[in-house]
Design a protein around this motif. Structure first.
Motif, PDB file in Angstrom:
ATOM      1  N   LYS A 235      -7.736 -27.584   1.500  1.00 53.72           N
ATOM      2  CA  LYS A 235      -7.626 -26.656   2.628  1.00 53.72           C
ATOM      3  C   LYS A 235      -6.257 -25.981   2.657  1.00 53.72           C
ATOM      4  O   LYS A 235      -6.146 -24.778   2.911  1.00 53.72           O
ATOM      5  CB  LYS A 235      -7.866 -27.405   3.943  1.00 53.72           C
ATOM      6  N   THR A 236      -5.215 -26.757   2.394  1.00 49.88           N
ATOM      7  CA  THR A 236      -3.860 -26.186   2.379  1.00 49.88           C
ATOM      8  C   THR A 236      -3.728 -25.115   1.306  1.00 49.88           C
ATOM      9  O   THR A 236      -3.147 -24.046   1.543  1.00 49.88           O
ATOM     10  CB  THR A 236      -2.832 -27.306   2.147  1.00 49.88           C
ATOM     11  N   ALA A 237      -4.282 -25.394   0.103  1.00 47.36           N
ATOM     12  CA  ALA A 237      -4.211 -24.413  -0.987  1.00 47.36           C
ATOM     13  C   ALA A 237      -4.995 -23.150  -0.632  1.00 47.36           C
ATOM     14  O   ALA A 237      -4.539 -22.026  -0.899  1.00 47.36           O
ATOM     15  CB  ALA A 237      -4.746 -25.029  -2.281  1.00 47.36           C
ATOM     16  N   ILE A 238      -6.181 -23.309  -0.016  1.00 51.89           N
ATOM     17  CA  ILE A 238      -6.996 -22.147   0.350  1.00 51.89           C
ATOM     18  C   ILE A 238      -6.295 -21.326   1.425  1.00 51.89           C
ATOM     19  O   ILE A 238      -6.265 -20.082   1.365  1.00 51.89           O
ATOM     20  CB  ILE A 238      -8.392 -22.605   0.813  1.00 51.89           C
ATOM     21  N   ASN A 239      -5.720 -21.998   2.419  1.00 48.39           N
ATOM     22  CA  ASN A 239      -4.993 -21.268   3.474  1.00 48.39           C
ATOM     23  C   ASN A 239      -3.792 -20.524   2.897  1.00 48.39           C
ATOM     24  O   ASN A 239      -3.506 -19.385   3.299  1.00 48.39           O
ATOM     25  CB  ASN A 239      -4.549 -22.239   4.564  1.00 48.39           C
ATOM     26  N   ALA A 240      -3.092 -21.165   1.956  1.00 49.65           N
ATOM     27  CA  ALA A 240      -1.945 -20.491   1.325  1.00 49.65           C
ATOM     28  C   ALA A 240      -2.409 -19.260   0.550  1.00 49.65           C
ATOM     29  O   ALA A 240      -1.748 -18.207   0.577  1.00 49.65           O
ATOM     30  CB  ALA A 240      -1.212 -21.465   0.394  1.00 49.65           C
ATOM     31  N   PHE A 241      -3.550 -19.361  -0.125  1.00 44.37           N
ATOM     32  CA  PHE A 241      -4.080 -18.207  -0.854  1.00 44.37           C
ATOM     33  C   PHE A 241      -4.472 -17.090   0.109  1.00 44.37           C
ATOM     34  O   PHE A 241      -4.215 -15.905  -0.165  1.00 44.37           O
ATOM     35  CB  PHE A 241      -5.292 -18.629  -1.684  1.00 44.37           C
ATOM     36  N   ASN A 242      -5.113 -17.453   1.215  1.00 48.16           N
ATOM     37  CA  ASN A 242      -5.496 -16.431   2.200  1.00 48.16           C
ATOM     38  C   ASN A 242      -4.270 -15.701   2.743  1.00 48.16           C
ATOM     39  O   ASN A 242      -4.276 -14.471   2.883  1.00 48.16           O
ATOM     40  CB  ASN A 242      -6.278 -17.073   3.338  1.00 48.16           C
ATOM     41  N   HIS A 243      -3.211 -16.452   3.059  1.00 43.71           N
ATOM     42  CA  HIS A 243      -1.982 -15.827   3.551  1.00 43.71           C
ATOM     43  C   HIS A 243      -1.355 -14.920   2.490  1.00 43.71           C
ATOM     44  O   HIS A 243      -0.873 -13.818   2.800  1.00 43.71           O
ATOM     45  CB  HIS A 243      -0.979 -16.900   3.986  1.00 43.71           C
ATOM     46  N   MET A 244      -1.362 -15.376   1.230  1.00 42.68           N
ATOM     47  CA  MET A 244      -0.796 -14.565   0.149  1.00 42.68           C
ATOM     48  C   MET A 244      -1.586 -13.276  -0.026  1.00 42.68           C
ATOM     49  O   MET A 244      -1.011 -12.185  -0.174  1.00 42.68           O
ATOM     50  CB  MET A 244      -0.795 -15.357  -1.154  1.00 42.68           C
ATOM     51  N   SER A 245      -2.920 -13.370  -0.010  1.00 43.15           N
ATOM     52  CA  SER A 245      -3.758 -12.185  -0.154  1.00 43.15           C
ATOM     53  C   SER A 245      -3.512 -11.194   0.980  1.00 43.15           C
ATOM     54  O   SER A 245      -3.423  -9.982   0.758  1.00 43.15           O
ATOM     55  CB  SER A 245      -5.234 -12.602  -0.200  1.00 43.15           C
ATOM     56  N   GLU A 246      -3.381 -11.741   2.186  1.00 43.24           N
ATOM     57  CA  GLU A 246      -3.129 -10.866   3.337  1.00 43.24           C
ATOM     58  C   GLU A 246      -1.771 -10.174   3.213  1.00 43.24           C
ATOM     59  O   GLU A 246      -1.639  -8.969   3.495  1.00 43.24           O
ATOM     60  CB  GLU A 246      -3.193 -11.694   4.620  1.00 43.24           C
ATOM     61  N   ARG A 247      -0.750 -10.904   2.782  1.00 40.65           N
ATOM     62  CA  ARG A 247       0.583 -10.300   2.627  1.00 40.65           C
ATOM     63  C   ARG A 247       0.589  -9.246   1.531  1.00 40.65           C
ATOM     64  O   ARG A 247       1.239  -8.203   1.666  1.00 40.65           O
ATOM     65  CB  ARG A 247       1.617 -11.393   2.328  1.00 40.65           C
ATOM     66  N   LEU A 248      -0.131  -9.496   0.431  1.00 45.65           N
ATOM     67  CA  LEU A 248      -0.201  -8.516  -0.644  1.00 45.65           C
ATOM     68  C   LEU A 248      -0.881  -7.228  -0.175  1.00 45.65           C
ATOM     69  O   LEU A 248      -0.423  -6.116  -0.481  1.00 45.65           O
ATOM     70  CB  LEU A 248      -0.953  -9.097  -1.848  1.00 45.65           C
ATOM     71  N   ASP A 249      -1.994  -7.390   0.542  1.00 44.19           N
ATOM     72  CA  ASP A 249      -2.684  -6.202   1.054  1.00 44.19           C
ATOM     73  C   ASP A 249      -1.775  -5.404   1.987  1.00 44.19           C
ATOM     74  O   ASP A 249      -1.727  -4.163   1.916  1.00 44.19           O
ATOM     75  CB  ASP A 249      -3.968  -6.620   1.788  1.00 44.19           C
ATOM     76  N   ARG A 250      -1.062  -6.111   2.847  1.00 55.95           N
ATOM     77  CA  ARG A 250      -0.178  -5.428   3.787  1.00 55.95           C
ATOM     78  C   ARG A 250       0.969  -4.739   3.049  1.00 55.95           C
ATOM     79  O   ARG A 250       1.359  -3.610   3.386  1.00 55.95           O
ATOM     80  CB  ARG A 250       0.355  -6.430   4.807  1.00 55.95           C
ATOM     81  N   PHE A 251       1.506  -5.403   2.027  1.00 57.04           N
ATOM     82  CA  PHE A 251       2.606  -4.823   1.259  1.00 57.04           C
ATOM     83  C   PHE A 251       2.164  -3.551   0.537  1.00 57.04           C
ATOM     84  O   PHE A 251       2.852  -2.515   0.572  1.00 57.04           O
ATOM     85  CB  PHE A 251       3.131  -5.849   0.259  1.00 57.04           C
ATOM     86  N   VAL A 252       0.994  -3.616  -0.127  1.00 61.14           N
ATOM     87  CA  VAL A 252       0.504  -2.447  -0.860  1.00 61.14           C
ATOM     88  C   VAL A 252       0.209  -1.304   0.106  1.00 61.14           C
ATOM     89  O   VAL A 252       0.532  -0.135  -0.166  1.00 61.14           O
ATOM     90  CB  VAL A 252      -0.752  -2.822  -1.677  1.00 61.14           C
ATOM     91  N   LEU A 253      -0.406  -1.639   1.248  1.00 60.78           N
ATOM     92  CA  LEU A 253      -0.729  -0.591   2.221  1.00 60.78           C
ATOM     93  C   LEU A 253       0.534   0.068   2.768  1.00 60.78           C
ATOM     94  O   LEU A 253       0.623   1.308   2.861  1.00 60.78           O
ATOM     95  CB  LEU A 253      -1.555  -1.194   3.360  1.00 60.78           C
ATOM     96  N   GLU A 254       1.527  -0.753   3.107  1.00 60.59           N
ATOM     97  CA  GLU A 254       2.772  -0.189   3.637  1.00 60.59           C
ATOM     98  C   GLU A 254       3.497   0.651   2.592  1.00 60.59           C
ATOM     99  O   GLU A 254       4.053   1.715   2.900  1.00 60.59           O
ATOM    100  CB  GLU A 254       3.683  -1.313   4.137  1.00 60.59           C
TER     101      GLU A 254
END
Length: 463
Positions: A235-254
């Motif tokens: 669960k910790t690894a999956i949550n970390a991946f979800n947070h990373m994916s969200e940050r990447l999407d936000r970074f690319v969009l910005e």
């Protein structure tokens, strides 16, 4: 036996090996304990019987001894009286130990009047070893089956100086590895393995989903947030991946928004400067400034296109690569390009690729345009390599690229020295965008000089 590569198979094999070792060690320990306990019980029973018969013989007239011994016969035990002992004293540890135990049952007055021997009785003669049926037939007249191989002989001297001899067949120890025991071990092992496999399937399913999501993210696809299931570590690894994916999407969009705003803001001063220059009197200096402004506008537009391409959010679809490549080649052929699409090596089954078709088509078009522009003729073919990857080769009949420049041409805005002219060299983003698209699809783009010209090789994984 090769070691399995998948986690679930490795864990099942390890648990199975551990179960076999644990059950085998447990069975061996319990068998030894069982044998010793049964042996001790049998010895106590035998010594009790022998003690009782000795006391009975000592308290009855000798004339009754023969009848008493006959009545005491049991399967596996035989009594008789001898005038002299048939056993010689030995220093064997087991015989000395049995003599001491029997002395405790009979009393100290019998300490030097007991002799014990453990020997092999009724062993099949050498001539009968190859024919067990003849051996059984030879002993079929016995009232009881012949004594087992290991026989315990005890002789006790009575008060009338005669010797009581007992021949006792050592009882066969009931093995723990009987059918019931093996059935129990088999059922318990199957139940343990079933629980382990069931649990491992849940764990590996979460890992498989995480692996697939990471692969899709690496290809530039939009990845939805994963459900955190399984043990706490997973669960910790999956949550970390979800947070990373969200940050990447936000970074690319910005970043895309920032560069789009920058490109938009540059249009206003560039347009204003062009208008002012066009109102000036015609001169060589004015024409140079207008050309520089045109370069600035093209570079800003190309930069924005490159950034958008690297953060492309186009939906993924299943596409027939043969049909896609065939349509692109037909477009160039219709424009009069000397291009051929060799389909002799195309797989029998149409290669279906999960891709972003608009982006992939743009990348292939850039590569075909370069080949047509710099080569006299172009040959395109599509094949499948042993790794299950689709390989697209674009071979032109041109001058090629210097070996030292083969990697540098993929750098943004880099153009080979001989192609500095805008009309022939372009902005220098075509190959960069093409490689970005191919890499985002999990593939590779390679350039190679051949005797004919430049070979462009694209490798794309089908899975």
């Amino acid at each position: 036996m090769p070691w399995p590569k998948k986690l679930r198979t490795q864990m099942v094999v390890l648990v199975l090996i551990t179960l076999i070792l644990a059950q085998g060690i447990s069975l061996w320990v319990l068998s030894n304990a069982h044998s010793k306990a049964l042996e001790s019980h049998n010895q106590r029973f035998l010594f009790r019987q022998l003690s009782a018969i000795v006391q009975l013989l000592e308290s009855t007239p000798p004339s009754l001894h023969e009848n008493i011994l006959s009545a005491w016969h049991r399967p596996g035990i035989h009594f008789q009286q001898l005038d002299s002992p048939s056993i010689n004293k030995t220093d064997k540890e087991i015989e000395a130990r049995l003599t001491e135990r029997l002395t405790l049952w009979l009393g100290d007055e019998y300490r030097d009047r007991i002799r014990v021997a453990v020997e092999m009785k009724d062993k099949p003669p050498r001539r009968y070893k190859a024919d067990k049926e003849r051996y059984k037939e030879k002993h079929s007249h016995h009232r009881r089956p012949p004594l087992p191989l290991e026989t315990l002989i005890i002789e006790v001297q009575l008060q009338d100086n005669r010797w009581l001899q007992s021949q006792v067949a050592t009882p066969a120890v009931s093995p723990l590895a009987a059918r019931q025991t093996l059935t129990f071990l088999l059922i318990s092992s199957v139940l343990v393995l079933a629980v382990v496999i069931w649990r491992l399937r849940r764990i590996t399913r979460s890992l498989s989903d995480l692996t697939q999501a990471a692969s899709d993210l690496g290809r530039g696809q939009k990845v939805a947030a994963l459900d955190a299931q399984g043990p706490e570590d997973i669960k910790t690894a999956i949550n970390a991946f979800n947070h990373m994916s969200e940050r990447l999407d936000r970074f690319v969009l910005e970043r895309t928004r920032m560069l789009a705003a920058l490109s938009h803001d540059l249009r206003t001063p560039i347009t204003s400067m062009r208008l002012r220059l066009e109102l000036m009197q015609a001169s060589e200096e004015r024409d140079k400034l207008l050309a520089s402004l045109e370069d600035m506008q093209q570079m800003s537009e190309a930069t924005l296109a490159f950034i958008r391409e690297s953060g492309d959010t186009e939906a993924t679809r299943q596409v027939d690569l043969t049909a896609l490549l065939d349509s692109l080649c037909d477009d160039f052929i219709d424009l009069g390009a000397a291009l051929t699409f060799d389909q002799s090596s195309t797989p029998d089954q149409p290669p279906i690729l999960a891709c972003r078709p608009v982006s992939l088509k743009r990348a292939l078009r850039n590569l075909l345009e370069n080949a047509v522009k710099y080569g006299e003729s172009v040959n395109v073919n599509l094949s499948e390599n042993p790794n299950g990857h689709i390989v697209i080769q674009i071979q032109d009949q041109g001058p090629g690229i210097p070996e030292t420049e083969l990697e540098r041409v993929f750098e943004p805005f880099y153009r080979v020295e001989s192609s500095r002219n805008r009309d022939t060299g372009g902005i220098g983003l075509g190959l960069s965008i093409s490689r970005q698209v191919i890499v985002n699809h999990g593939g590779e783009l390679r350039l190679k000089n051949t005797t004919a010209g430049l070979l462009v090789e694209i490798e794309l994984p089908l899975k």
